[in-house]
Design a protein around this motif. Structure first.
Motif, PDB file in Angstrom:
ATOM      1  N   SER A   1      30.481 104.171  17.192  1.00 25.30           N
ATOM      2  CA  SER A   1      29.663 104.870  16.206  1.00 25.30           C
ATOM      3  C   SER A   1      30.161 104.534  14.807  1.00 25.30           C
ATOM      4  O   SER A   1      31.284 104.067  14.618  1.00 25.30           O
ATOM      5  N   VAL A   2      29.319 104.810  13.803  1.00 24.02           N
ATOM      6  CA  VAL A   2      29.698 104.540  12.416  1.00 24.02           C
ATOM      7  C   VAL A   2      30.899 105.397  12.032  1.00 24.02           C
ATOM      8  O   VAL A   2      31.811 104.940  11.337  1.00 24.02           O
ATOM      9  N   ILE A   3      30.909 106.659  12.504  1.00 25.46           N
ATOM     10  CA  ILE A   3      32.019 107.560  12.165  1.00 25.46           C
ATOM     11  C   ILE A   3      33.337 107.004  12.704  1.00 25.46           C
ATOM     12  O   ILE A   3      34.372 107.020  12.014  1.00 25.46           O
ATOM     13  N   LYS A   4      33.318 106.483  13.932  1.00 21.99           N
ATOM     14  CA  LYS A   4      34.548 105.926  14.507  1.00 21.99           C
ATOM     15  C   LYS A   4      34.999 104.684  13.744  1.00 21.99           C
ATOM     16  O   LYS A   4      36.198 104.465  13.548  1.00 21.99           O
TER      17      LYS A   4
ATOM     18  N   SER B   1      41.289 107.526  -4.483  1.00 25.66           N
ATOM     19  CA  SER B   1      42.446 107.165  -5.306  1.00 25.66           C
ATOM     20  C   SER B   1      43.098 105.885  -4.787  1.00 25.66           C
ATOM     21  O   SER B   1      43.431 104.976  -5.568  1.00 25.66           O
ATOM     22  N   GLN B   2      43.274 105.795  -3.482  1.00 27.73           N
ATOM     23  CA  GLN B   2      43.860 104.591  -2.894  1.00 27.73           C
ATOM     24  C   GLN B   2      42.940 103.384  -3.077  1.00 27.73           C
ATOM     25  O   GLN B   2      43.399 102.263  -3.315  1.00 27.73           O
ATOM     26  N   ALA B   3      41.619 103.643  -2.979  1.00 30.77           N
ATOM     27  CA  ALA B   3      40.659 102.547  -3.137  1.00 30.77           C
ATOM     28  C   ALA B   3      40.688 101.992  -4.556  1.00 30.77           C
ATOM     29  O   ALA B   3      40.553 100.787  -4.769  1.00 30.77           O
ATOM     30  N   ARG B   4      40.880 102.860  -5.525  1.00 29.52           N
ATOM     31  CA  ARG B   4      40.959 102.404  -6.919  1.00 29.52           C
ATOM     32  C   ARG B   4      42.216 101.580  -7.161  1.00 29.52           C
ATOM     33  O   ARG B   4      42.192 100.605  -7.919  1.00 29.52           O
ATOM     34  N   LYS B   5      43.304 101.982  -6.516  1.00 30.93           N
ATOM     35  CA  LYS B   5      44.551 101.240  -6.682  1.00 30.93           C
ATOM     36  C   LYS B   5      44.463  99.867  -6.018  1.00 30.93           C
ATOM     37  O   LYS B   5      44.902  98.859  -6.571  1.00 30.93           O
ATOM     38  N   ALA B   6      43.916  99.842  -4.807  1.00 30.67           N
ATOM     39  CA  ALA B   6      43.874  98.595  -4.040  1.00 30.67           C
ATOM     40  C   ALA B   6      42.719  97.687  -4.463  1.00 30.67           C
ATOM     41  O   ALA B   6      42.772  96.476  -4.260  1.00 30.67           O
ATOM     42  N   ARG B   7      41.651  98.283  -5.014  1.00 34.81           N
ATOM     43  CA  ARG B   7      40.432  97.569  -5.432  1.00 34.81           C
ATOM     44  C   ARG B   7      39.622  97.088  -4.235  1.00 34.81           C
ATOM     45  O   ARG B   7      38.409  97.263  -4.195  1.00 34.81           O
ATOM     46  N   GLU B   8      40.265  96.481  -3.234  1.00 36.83           N
ATOM     47  CA  GLU B   8      39.561  96.078  -2.028  1.00 36.83           C
ATOM     48  C   GLU B   8      40.541  96.030  -0.856  1.00 36.83           C
ATOM     49  O   GLU B   8      41.755  95.981  -1.051  1.00 36.83           O
ATOM     50  N   PHE B   9      39.982  96.059   0.364  1.00 43.82           N
ATOM     51  CA  PHE B   9      40.807  96.066   1.574  1.00 43.82           C
ATOM     52  C   PHE B   9      40.388  94.896   2.464  1.00 43.82           C
ATOM     53  O   PHE B   9      39.200  94.583   2.593  1.00 43.82           O
ATOM     54  N   LYS B  10      41.388  94.263   3.084  1.00 41.21           N
ATOM     55  CA  LYS B  10      41.138  93.093   3.916  1.00 41.21           C
ATOM     56  C   LYS B  10      41.220  93.458   5.385  1.00 41.21           C
ATOM     57  O   LYS B  10      42.124  94.153   5.819  1.00 41.21           O
ATOM     58  N   LEU B  11      40.235  92.956   6.163  1.00 46.24           N
ATOM     59  CA  LEU B  11      40.206  93.199   7.605  1.00 46.24           C
ATOM     60  C   LEU B  11      40.825  92.012   8.353  1.00 46.24           C
ATOM     61  O   LEU B  11      41.085  90.957   7.778  1.00 46.24           O
TER      62      LEU B  11
ATOM     63  N   SER C   1      42.177 105.030   8.628  1.00 44.58           N
ATOM     64  CA  SER C   1      43.496 105.183   9.250  1.00 44.58           C
ATOM     65  C   SER C   1      44.330 103.904   9.178  1.00 44.58           C
ATOM     66  O   SER C   1      45.543 103.950   8.999  1.00 44.58           O
ATOM     67  N   LYS C   2      43.673 102.752   9.300  1.00 39.52           N
ATOM     68  CA  LYS C   2      44.414 101.497   9.343  1.00 39.52           C
ATOM     69  C   LYS C   2      44.607 100.873   7.960  1.00 39.52           C
ATOM     70  O   LYS C   2      45.691 100.351   7.649  1.00 39.52           O
ATOM     71  N   CYS C   3      43.581 100.934   7.100  1.00 34.91           N
ATOM     72  CA  CYS C   3      43.623 100.187   5.833  1.00 34.91           C
ATOM     73  C   CYS C   3      43.893 101.045   4.603  1.00 34.91           C
ATOM     74  O   CYS C   3      44.570 100.601   3.668  1.00 34.91           O
ATOM     75  N   ILE C   4      43.353 102.271   4.601  1.00 34.06           N
ATOM     76  CA  ILE C   4      43.388 103.042   3.353  1.00 34.06           C
ATOM     77  C   ILE C   4      44.529 104.055   3.330  1.00 34.06           C
ATOM     78  O   ILE C   4      45.322 104.108   2.387  1.00 34.06           O
ATOM     79  N   LEU C   5      44.604 104.882   4.377  1.00 33.76           N
ATOM     80  CA  LEU C   5      45.659 105.911   4.431  1.00 33.76           C
ATOM     81  C   LEU C   5      46.455 105.783   5.731  1.00 33.76           C
ATOM     82  O   LEU C   5      46.490 106.715   6.535  1.00 33.76           O
ATOM     83  N   PRO C   6      47.113 104.673   5.954  1.00 38.31           N
ATOM     84  CA  PRO C   6      47.810 104.472   7.230  1.00 38.31           C
ATOM     85  C   PRO C   6      48.979 105.421   7.434  1.00 38.31           C
ATOM     86  O   PRO C   6      49.320 105.738   8.581  1.00 38.31           O
ATOM     87  N   ASP C   7      49.606 105.891   6.373  1.00 40.55           N
ATOM     88  CA  ASP C   7      50.795 106.743   6.504  1.00 40.55           C
ATOM     89  C   ASP C   7      50.469 108.227   6.434  1.00 40.55           C
ATOM     90  O   ASP C   7      51.340 109.062   6.663  1.00 40.55           O
ATOM     91  N   ARG C   8      49.243 108.563   6.098  1.00 39.24           N
ATOM     92  CA  ARG C   8      48.920 109.973   5.881  1.00 39.24           C
ATOM     93  C   ARG C   8      47.986 110.537   6.936  1.00 39.24           C
ATOM     94  O   ARG C   8      48.022 111.711   7.230  1.00 39.24           O
TER      95      ARG C   8
END
Length: 251
Positions: A105-108, A166-176, A115-122
């Motif tokens: 699903s889109v939610i998953k 906030s994390q997205a602004r710092k990272a600007r983009e995330f790589k898969l 969980s993996k790219c944006i807030l992995p530690d939180r």
């Protein structure tokens, strides 16, 4: 001699008759001219009255148009504010491959990305994210385009949404893992998004002049310069302030 005098009298009478006829014709022509002038004067007065009425009507139309324009701008601002407030708890995930939803699903998918790219530690458990809804936004795109539809995500907890942003602004983009990249943005109106882009350009120039600046709330620019704080709600006000600082620096 008498015959000559008679001839002269006859010619004088003829001249008199001719003068009388000419006078009568001239008088008639003058009368006709006076009549035409009277009609023309009446028509001019009517035209002047119509022009005056049209000017009054035009002034009324301009006043009404100005009021309508003001009302439309007010309604547009209110509509934009409502749109921005409705999207206050939303985030847009741009560039996420649609193939990731195969068998899921889109939610998953969104939960995994956070969980993996944006807030992995939180964040680990899915329940911690408070995702209420998530779906792809429909939009028309060229048949040759393979760019994925944007995902709109609604969060039940505003604080989590702000952490992600906030994390997205710092990272600007995330790589898969497959090399593709995605970015995360606030869900704001088109006008607010445009204003934010203009504010970003101004922030660069403001910082060069020693000011601290950043975008706050719903597309507002907060500037701190020499201990004084200012908040601008539109781009033109911010531009005027920037010009003022530049003028001060050139003195």
């Amino acid at each position: 001699m008498e015959e000559l005098m008679g001839q002269i009298l006859i010619e004088l009478r003829a001249i008199k008759v001719l003068q009388e006829e000419t006078h009568r014709e001239t008088k008639e022509q003058l009368s006709q001219l006076n009549t035409r002038l009277t009609l023309l004067s009446t028509r001019v007065s009517q035209v002047e009255q119509r022009v005056s009425d049209l000017e009054d009507t035009n002034n009324e139309v301009e006043t009404a148009a100005s009021w309508i324009q003001s009302e439309l701008e007010d309604l547009q601002n209110k509509l934009e504010e409502i749109e921005n407030r409705l999207g206050r708890s939303n985030l847009r995930f741009v560039g996420v491959p649609e193939e990731m939803e195969a068998g899921s699903s889109v939610i998953k998918v969104v939960t995994g990305l956070i969980s993996k790219c944006i807030l992995p530690d939180r964040v680990n458990p899915e329940g911690d994210l408070s995702i209420m809804r998530a779906h792809r936004l429909p939009f028309v795109r060229p048949a040759s385009s393979k760019y994925p539809h944007t995902i709109l995500v609604n969060f039940g907890d505003f604080r989590i949404k702000e952490q992600i942003l906030s994390q997205a602004r710092k990272a600007r983009e995330f790589k898969l893992d497959d090399g593709s990249r995605f970015r995360v943005f606030s869900d704001v109106s088109v006008a607010a998004a445009h204003q934010c882009r203009e504010f970003v350009r101004l922030i660069y120039d403001l910082k060069k002049l020693g000011a601290r600046a950043g975008i706050v709330q719903l597309a507002k620019l907060k500037v701190l310069h020499k201990g004084q704080e200012k908040v601008f709600q539109n781009v033109q006000e911010a531009r005027n302030f920037l010009l003022h600082l530049k003028e001060q620096g050139n003195r």
